[in-house]
Design a protein around this motif. Structure first.
Motif, mmCIF file in Angstrom:
data_model
loop_
_atom_site.group_PDB
_atom_site.id
_atom_site.type_symbol
_atom_site.label_atom_id
_atom_site.label_comp_id
_atom_site.label_asym_id
_atom_site.label_seq_id
_atom_site.Cartn_x
_atom_site.Cartn_y
_atom_site.Cartn_z
ATOM 1 N N CYS A 242 0.083 5.498 -1.655
ATOM 2 C CA CYS A 242 -0.368 4.419 -2.545
ATOM 3 C C CYS A 242 -1.400 3.503 -1.883
ATOM 4 C CB CYS A 242 0.815 3.557 -2.972
ATOM 5 S SG CYS A 242 2.242 4.493 -3.523
ATOM 6 N N ASN B 24 3.296 12.738 -7.823
ATOM 7 C CA ASN B 24 3.362 11.410 -8.450
ATOM 8 C C ASN B 24 2.110 11.096 -9.262
ATOM 9 O OD1 ASN B 24 2.253 11.479 -5.829
ATOM 10 N ND2 ASN B 24 2.556 9.293 -5.513
ATOM 11 N N PRO C 106 1.893 5.513 -8.126
ATOM 12 C CA PRO C 106 3.265 5.045 -7.903
ATOM 13 C C PRO C 106 3.876 5.602 -6.616
ATOM 14 C CG PRO C 106 3.247 6.766 -9.558
ATOM 15 C CD PRO C 106 1.804 6.544 -9.172
#
Ligand code: FE2
Length: 260
Positions: free
Chosen positions: A119, A91, A127
């Motif tokens: 995160c 990500n 994200p």
């Protein structure tokens, strides 16, 4: 049954050397089919270099997963692009070198390996990794038999919630990054093996692999001291997943460590 060993954050080049001395004999002794090592700190808390990656792979790792430090060493970028055995988190932004997943053989099976970042309390703006993973699972359907995810994240609750969202879709999910193993290993209701964190690989005598006095002075003064590696015997911490090679579900999850 297929047995996977997943090892936590490798803290330094000295630890890379320690693992490379031990992994092949350990594989034989414990009948391990596939080894995943988190290498994001292998350059001592500053990413991983190509040389250390090569030593780990020669030394018995099948694949190296990443984390928040992976992109710190620019020297790894060409390896990330060239190798299907060295991953960075999935990500990250589009166009970043490398890949966040790979499909590799283990005996007569194909294993889809993911590396992903959490995160919470991590790099701002990272994200949610779950949609990235779900897209790949759909895209690669039929091209793999078993799957495993190294979720590199600080918060145990975030890791467990992500694991429940992916339960039954991935064979095994484990956490890295905190350098401290958790005791919550389990098989989730739909068959995914899980543990929130597996710990780290490095010297035992300090604080998370760093010399104790450096960390205590850093906390006391709030000044930035350069890190010095801890001393003391090596210890490698991880988890053993036994997976059903037909259904792709986890049969058992066991914390595992070895040392000098
Ligand atoms: Fe990390």
């Amino acid at each position: 049954m297929l047995r996977i060993l997943a090892l936590g954050d490798v803290i330094s080049p000295a630890t890379v050397a320690f693992l490379s001395r031990r992994l092949w004999s350990l594989r034989r002794e414990k009948q391990i089919d596939f080894v995943v090592v988190n290498g994001e700190n292998a350059g001592f808390l500053s990413g991983i270099g190509s040389r250390d990656a090569a030593i780990l792979l020669d030394g018995g790792a099948d694949v190296i997963t990443g984390g928040n430090h992976t992109m710190a060493a620019k020297s790894i970028y060409s390896t990330l692009d060239a190798s299907d055995r060295v991953l960075r988190p999935i990500n990250l932004a589009e166009g970043v070198p490398g890949s966040g997943y790979t499909i590799l053989p283990a005996r007569d099976r194909r294993i889809l390996v993911f590396s992903a970042l959490g995160c919470l309390f991590m790099e701002a703006g990272t994200p949610d990794p779950v949609p990235y993973i779900e897209r790949v699972l759909a895209r690669e359907a039929g091209r793999y038999d078993l799957s495993i995810l190294d979720l590199h994240a600080e918060a145990t609750g975030e890791k467990l919630a992500a694991a429940h969202r992916l339960d039954g879709k991935i064979s095994a999910i484990y956490g890295t990054h905190t350098h401290v193993p958790t005791a919550d290993e389990t098989v989730l209701p739909k068959g995914t093996g899980y543990i929130s964190d597996v710990g780290f690989c490095g010297h035992t005598g300090g604080i998370l692999g760093v010399k104790t006095e450096v960390m205590t002075e850093r906390q006391r003064t709030r000044l930035r001291f350069s890190y010095t590696e801890a001393e003391g015997p090596f210890r490698a911490q991880g988890v053993l997943f036994d997976l059903d090679e037909t259904s792709g579900k986890a049969l058992s999850v066991k914390r595992f460590e070895f040392g000098e």
